[in-house]
Design an enzyme around this catalytic site. Sequence first.
Site, PDB file in Angstrom:
ATOM      1  N   ILE A  21       1.451   2.027 -18.047  1.00 43.84           N
ATOM      2  CA  ILE A  21       2.254   1.662 -16.980  1.00 43.84           C
ATOM      3  C   ILE A  21       2.783   3.172 -16.622  1.00 43.84           C
ATOM      4  O   ILE A  21       2.916   3.626 -15.450  1.00 43.84           O
ATOM      5  CB  ILE A  21       3.564   0.785 -17.111  1.00 43.84           C
ATOM      6  CG1 ILE A  21       4.045   0.394 -15.751  1.00 43.84           C
ATOM      7  CG2 ILE A  21       4.535   1.419 -18.173  1.00 43.84           C
ATOM      8  CD1 ILE A  21       3.388  -0.116 -14.867  1.00 43.84           C
ATOM      9  N   SER A  43       4.792  11.865 -26.172  1.00 45.79           N
ATOM     10  CA  SER A  43       3.778  11.176 -26.390  1.00 45.79           C
ATOM     11  C   SER A  43       3.331  11.179 -27.740  1.00 45.79           C
ATOM     12  O   SER A  43       3.311  12.165 -28.597  1.00 45.79           O
ATOM     13  CB  SER A  43       2.733  11.126 -25.579  1.00 45.79           C
ATOM     14  OG  SER A  43       1.601  10.348 -25.803  1.00 45.79           O
ATOM     15  N   LYS A  96      11.297  -2.056 -17.167  1.00 45.84           N
ATOM     16  CA  LYS A  96      11.479  -3.262 -17.663  1.00 45.84           C
ATOM     17  C   LYS A  96      10.698  -4.058 -18.795  1.00 45.84           C
ATOM     18  O   LYS A  96       9.557  -3.426 -18.758  1.00 45.84           O
ATOM     19  CB  LYS A  96      11.754  -4.390 -16.316  1.00 45.84           C
ATOM     20  CG  LYS A  96      10.220  -4.642 -15.850  1.00 45.84           C
ATOM     21  CD  LYS A  96       9.281  -5.575 -16.481  1.00 45.84           C
ATOM     22  CE  LYS A  96       7.911  -5.183 -16.113  1.00 45.84           C
ATOM     23  NZ  LYS A  96       7.147  -6.267 -17.344  1.00 45.84           N
ATOM     24  N   ASP A 174       6.761 -10.837 -20.640  1.00 47.96           N
ATOM     25  CA  ASP A 174       6.996  -9.702 -19.957  1.00 47.96           C
ATOM     26  C   ASP A 174       6.451  -9.532 -18.504  1.00 47.96           C
ATOM     27  O   ASP A 174       7.164  -8.986 -17.872  1.00 47.96           O
ATOM     28  CB  ASP A 174       5.856  -8.794 -20.727  1.00 47.96           C
ATOM     29  CG  ASP A 174       5.722  -7.342 -20.585  1.00 47.96           C
ATOM     30  OD1 ASP A 174       6.590  -6.294 -20.677  1.00 47.96           O
ATOM     31  OD2 ASP A 174       5.114  -7.009 -19.594  1.00 47.96           O
TER      32      ASP A 174
END
Length: 316
Positions: A21, A43, A96, A174
């Site tokens: 995402i 990362s 989210k 999700d």
Amino acid sequence: ARKCGRDQVAISIGVIGLGKIAQDQHLPCIAKNSDFKLAAVVSSRPSDLGVPSFKTPAEMLASAKLDAVAICTPPSVRRNIALECLTKGAHLLLEKPPTPTISEFADLKAKASASGKVVFQTWHSRFNKAVAEAKRLLAGQKVTRLHVSWKESVWQWHPGQEWIWEPGGFGVFDPGINALSIVTEIMPEPVFVDSADIITPSNRFTPIAANIKFRAANGGDACLTAEFDWRQKGEQSWNIDIDTASHKLKLTHGGTRLLVDGFETVAAPSEEYEEIYTRFAELIKTGKSEMDGSPLELVADCMMLGRRSDTDPFVW
């Protein structure tokens, strides 16, 4: 720092978590928005983004000068990272779902308020023109029927992501929470979970499908239901049907299109994440936070009231 106006300096932002995402949405939208300048990332894998890359949030916060941070990690670790960022004085944008539990969200909301920093809990599906129009049309109306059909392929949208099957990973909720974020935005009255059937692979911890019945807060006899399924083959379906005494509304394609009595009235390209970053910049400029936990509360209620049943083992 990059200038984005005669006297305005771009907001220096770091991104924590470079999963699908973040790469598909957050990084491109930051690059397109002149209010922001990507300054650092966290990362576990090397990155070639032209900015410093760190292994941990603590390393980034200690080394990079940041005005804001976007947290794109799985929800299970998000609260602790958010508190680290607030301690260092950074504004926050949260992917989210915000946290794995209601109590963590409440605690984070209280600490965000005390910090004096802006915290923006995003619900990207709300940022569509069709959703805004549906909300306008439903204002003051009595809903007689609501049906959510949110069916997609986990193999397509979460390839190889084992965290979604772990406790706190939400499973089919999700994506399902996206539908609930629209429902809680557009319904003229709140809805409560009445019952839920939770279907879980026998070799995983979180559900692959769910069937939910709601009841209206106003005590009416409206038929309010939802179906979530991660096993969808072929065309993906993200639809919400709402009937009132005067109109039939249908939100399709994840909330980007609206049909009223069968006629398409809004069909706009999905610019959810572009709008999220526009809104984040506005909130930072005004010093206001936005943290709405209502979609998360409905998921928790489904888990609390749900009847669990097992289905076939899941395989990638």
